[in-house]
Design a protein around this motif. Structure first.
Motif, PDB file in Angstrom:
ATOM      1  N   ARG A   1       0.913  -1.206   0.024  1.00  0.00           N
ATOM      2  CA  ARG A   1       0.086  -0.027   0.004  1.00  0.00           C
ATOM      3  C   ARG A   1       0.915   1.216  -0.050  1.00  0.00           C
ATOM      4  O   ARG A   1       0.563   1.892  -0.783  1.00  0.00           O
ATOM      5  N   TYR A   2       2.050   1.208   0.929  1.00  0.00           N
ATOM      6  CA  TYR A   2       2.842   2.503   0.703  1.00  0.00           C
ATOM      7  C   TYR A   2       4.140   2.864  -0.260  1.00  0.00           C
ATOM      8  O   TYR A   2       3.753   4.154  -0.314  1.00  0.00           O
TER       9      TYR A   2
ATOM     10  N   ILE B   1      -7.370  14.582   2.636  1.00  0.00           N
ATOM     11  CA  ILE B   1      -7.054  16.163   1.910  1.00  0.00           C
ATOM     12  C   ILE B   1      -7.710  17.718   3.102  1.00  0.00           C
ATOM     13  O   ILE B   1      -6.915  18.579   3.383  1.00  0.00           O
ATOM     14  N   MET B   2      -9.074  17.424   3.303  1.00  0.00           N
ATOM     15  CA  MET B   2      -9.336  18.115   4.057  1.00  0.00           C
ATOM     16  C   MET B   2      -8.451  18.560   5.256  1.00  0.00           C
ATOM     17  O   MET B   2      -8.572  19.583   5.907  1.00  0.00           O
TER      18      MET B   2
ATOM     19  N   GLY C   1      -9.037   6.805   3.066  1.00  0.00           N
ATOM     20  CA  GLY C   1     -10.314   7.285   2.647  1.00  0.00           C
ATOM     21  C   GLY C   1     -10.419   7.844   1.557  1.00  0.00           C
ATOM     22  O   GLY C   1      -9.764   7.861   1.003  1.00  0.00           O
ATOM     23  N   ALA C   2     -11.273   8.740   1.279  1.00  0.00           N
ATOM     24  CA  ALA C   2     -12.106   8.894  -0.045  1.00  0.00           C
ATOM     25  C   ALA C   2     -10.252   9.731  -0.855  1.00  0.00           C
ATOM     26  O   ALA C   2     -10.123  10.001  -1.862  1.00  0.00           O
ATOM     27  N   SER C   3      -9.845  10.253  -0.021  1.00  0.00           N
ATOM     28  CA  SER C   3      -8.841  11.069  -0.915  1.00  0.00           C
ATOM     29  C   SER C   3      -7.485  10.492  -1.544  1.00  0.00           C
ATOM     30  O   SER C   3      -7.144  10.032  -2.637  1.00  0.00           O
TER      31      SER C   3
ATOM     32  N   TRP D   1      -1.689  10.834  -4.191  1.00  0.00           N
ATOM     33  CA  TRP D   1      -1.094  10.647  -3.104  1.00  0.00           C
ATOM     34  C   TRP D   1      -0.367  11.214  -1.879  1.00  0.00           C
ATOM     35  O   TRP D   1      -0.357  12.076  -1.027  1.00  0.00           O
ATOM     36  N   PRO D   2       0.454  12.452  -3.384  1.00  0.00           N
ATOM     37  CA  PRO D   2       1.628  12.745  -2.656  1.00  0.00           C
ATOM     38  C   PRO D   2       0.900  14.010  -2.297  1.00  0.00           C
ATOM     39  O   PRO D   2       1.816  14.581  -1.816  1.00  0.00           O
ATOM     40  N   PHE D   3       0.073  14.436  -2.538  1.00  0.00           N
ATOM     41  CA  PHE D   3      -0.301  15.950  -2.484  1.00  0.00           C
ATOM     42  C   PHE D   3      -0.985  15.294  -0.819  1.00  0.00           C
ATOM     43  O   PHE D   3      -0.330  16.237   0.251  1.00  0.00           O
TER      44      PHE D   3
END
Ligand code: FAD
Length: 508
Positions: free
Chosen positions: A33-34, A141-142, A169-171, A278-280
């Motif tokens: 996953r990572y 992200i939020m 989550g959705a992010s 992901w990197p975001f």
């Protein structure tokens, strides 16, 4: 510097695997996953053994304790053309529950290398702080964008609680699309700001988010949809967004492979784009941590204490934390969080499915979306065609399994749009939840009966692209700056007051 690749499909190096082990990822599923190893065309056949060996040698994990992940059946990769032949009556009219939820990674690994049942291997062992000025529930992200923005403005006493891992989550499950093409001035303004922030993200955070401005191409199959696009384009132009209407021939100049007989008009904004999500998240998390924010993964909020019309503390599965402000950034889980404080939110979770194909050389510039059926797809920087499609029959629910029904519907729609995709093979599929409000707009700001309980949720299918701008505005307001009008316009109160203006330009 030379690189030694472990997984050549996904460009994962031996250093990436070592880095994952050093961060505490000590089972094969978590390392997968990572790093993303084993998720490419060969589905782990070429790299699984090497990663297991590195884990054994450098992570001290007994080889016999490592259960390899296996692709779920069908084991052979199937082309979109084959999937499109599945009759819908076999697939069913009403979405099923999909495959069971993913198997949790190993529990705590004991000295003999076998898992114990006490705790998750990635669960932090230290203590939570007894108090924090701001507690944020949700490490999507939020929550992370807000945490970084707060810290940057001097509010560093922030604690982010995340029940799972940062992209769970959705992010971590979305299409990464960022577009200025909306139907209301507010959304256009927010998206424009987010795209500006996307441009400077890599420089600011030192992490590559693969931001690419290939544009968004919306295709209208009929007159009604064409008129919608025209109305939107006029709005965009009035706000400085260079959206232009195209004939089918014009659209084929942008994407020559389109079946031009399937649509009568198109709208194209070359400044829209796509990021790798992901990197975001990691960039915001890393940036926030550097400024002193505590981000606690695998830590679940389980209760909210209130007194005198205010939140006073939260309960977690690692103990209580007092706070001055609590922010509900739990996405599709936010109604459950709110209910812990006796607050009812109108949001509903809706599963949305998505998949990636084997990689191709770059050929597709924009993200393409077909109005009406909800199809969207783009080409990732790795060459995969990543796309999804909403399902009007999908009932609400926190369901994140994947279905054959989706693959069949998506394949048909994609081949209809671009016939040459027929021979492309799907290499992975997944799903996430949209956090849907009755008017497709978010719920932001104070909760009427509990003013220090702030809402930051309800972002439907466009939260990723709104996060940079909305979090910036929210942090500004929370640290004593200007309160943007969105915190009044998108207040929870609007539903009780009947003051609801719907956003209708939703994809998926
Ligand atoms: C298939 C799909 C495609 C999409 N495509 C796009 C797109 O192209 N562009 C775009 O802008 N948006 C897109 N979206 C929407 C976007 O992903 C979401 O709007 C956005 O990620 C929401 O972020 P969030 O931080 O609010 O929620 P999330 O990322 O879901 O984060 C909420 C977090 O809260 C955590 N949590 C829940 N309960 C608890 C608890 N009790 N304690 C602690 N933590 C808890 C969860 O584990 C989760 O990680 C898409 C969504 C999906 C599903």
């Amino acid at each position: 510097m030379s690189k030694c690749f472990v997984c050549t499909c996904e460009d994962v190096t031996i250093e990436d695997v070592r880095h994952a082990i050093a961060k505490g990822y000590r089972d094969i599923e978590s390392v997968k996953r990572y790093t993303g190893f084993g998720t490419g065309v060969c589905q782990g056949k070429n790299c699984l053994g090497t990663v297991a060996r590195i884990l054994a040698e450098e992570g001290g994990i007994a080889e016999k304790a490592m259960l390899p992940f296996t692709p779920r059946p069908p084991a052979r990769m199937i082309s979109l053309g084959e999937l499109a032949t599945l009759p819908l009556d076999v697939v069913g009219d009403v979405p099923g529950h999909g495959v069971p939820p993913p198997v949790e990674p190993f529990e705590q690994v004991a000295p003999d290398g076998f898992p114990t049942h006490d705790s998750h291997p990635l669960k932090p062992e230290g203590k939570l702080p007894a108090r924090a000025s701001v507690v944020i529930v949700g490490g999507g992200i939020m929550g992370l964008a807000l945490a970084w923005n707060l810290a940057r403005r001097g509010q560093k006493d922030v604690l982010v609680l995340e029940e799972g891992y940062l992209c769970s989550g959705a992010s971590g499950r979305n299409g990464g699309g960022v577009r200025m093409q909306w139907s209301t001035p507010t959304m256009v303004r927010l998206a424009k700001r987010s795209i500006d922030l996307c441009k400077s993200f890599a420089r600011e955070f030192g992490i590559n988010v693969w931001f690419r401005q290939g544009g968004y191409l919306f295709l209208a199959p009929d007159e009604v949809q064409a008129q919608r696009l025209e109305k939107n384009a006029a709005l965009h132009n009035s706000l400085g967004v260079p959206t232009r209407m195209l004939t089918p021939g014009g659209a084929k100049e942008v994407v020559p492979q389109l079946d031009g007989g399937r649509f009568i008009a198109a709208a194209f904004n070359p400044e829209d784009g796509v990021v790798f999500p992901w990197p975001f998240l990691w960039g915001y998390a890393q940036g926030a941590r550097k400024l002193g924010v505590r981000i606690e993964t695998f830590t679940k909020l389980t209760g909210i204490d209130t007194a005198g019309g205010r939140v006073t503390s939260v309960q977690t599965d690692r103990g209580p934390v007092q706070c001055d402000v609590l922010v509900n950034a739990a996405g599709a889980w936010s109604p459950g969080i709110a209910r812990l404080a006796g607050v009812e939110l109108p949001n509903e979770p809706h599963r949305h499915e998505i998949c990636a194909t084997e990689p191709l050389k770059p050929w597709l510039g924009p993200l393409v979306s077909v109005l009406g059926n909800g199809l969207y797809f783009s080409q990732s920087m790795r060459g995969e065609i990543v796309g999804g499609m909403g399902d009007p029959n999908e009932p609400p629910g926190l369901e994140m399994g994947s279905t054959l029904r989706y693959l069949a519907r998506y394949s048909r729609a994609l081949i209809d749009c671009i016939p040459q995709t027929r021979d492309l093979k799907v290499i992975r599929q997944w799903a996430g939840c949209y956090d849907v409000t009755p008017d497709n707009n978010p719920i932001l700001g104070e909760t009427p009966e509990l003013p220090n309980f702030l809402q930051l949720n309800g972002f439907v299918g466009h939260g990723f692209m709104m996060a940079p701008a909305v979090a910036e505005l929210m942090a500004t307001w929370m640290t004593g700056g200007v309160k943007d009008e969105i915190f009044d316009r998108f207040t929870l109160r609007r539903f009780a007051e009947g003051n609801v203006v719907a956003e209708d330009f939703i994809i998926g």
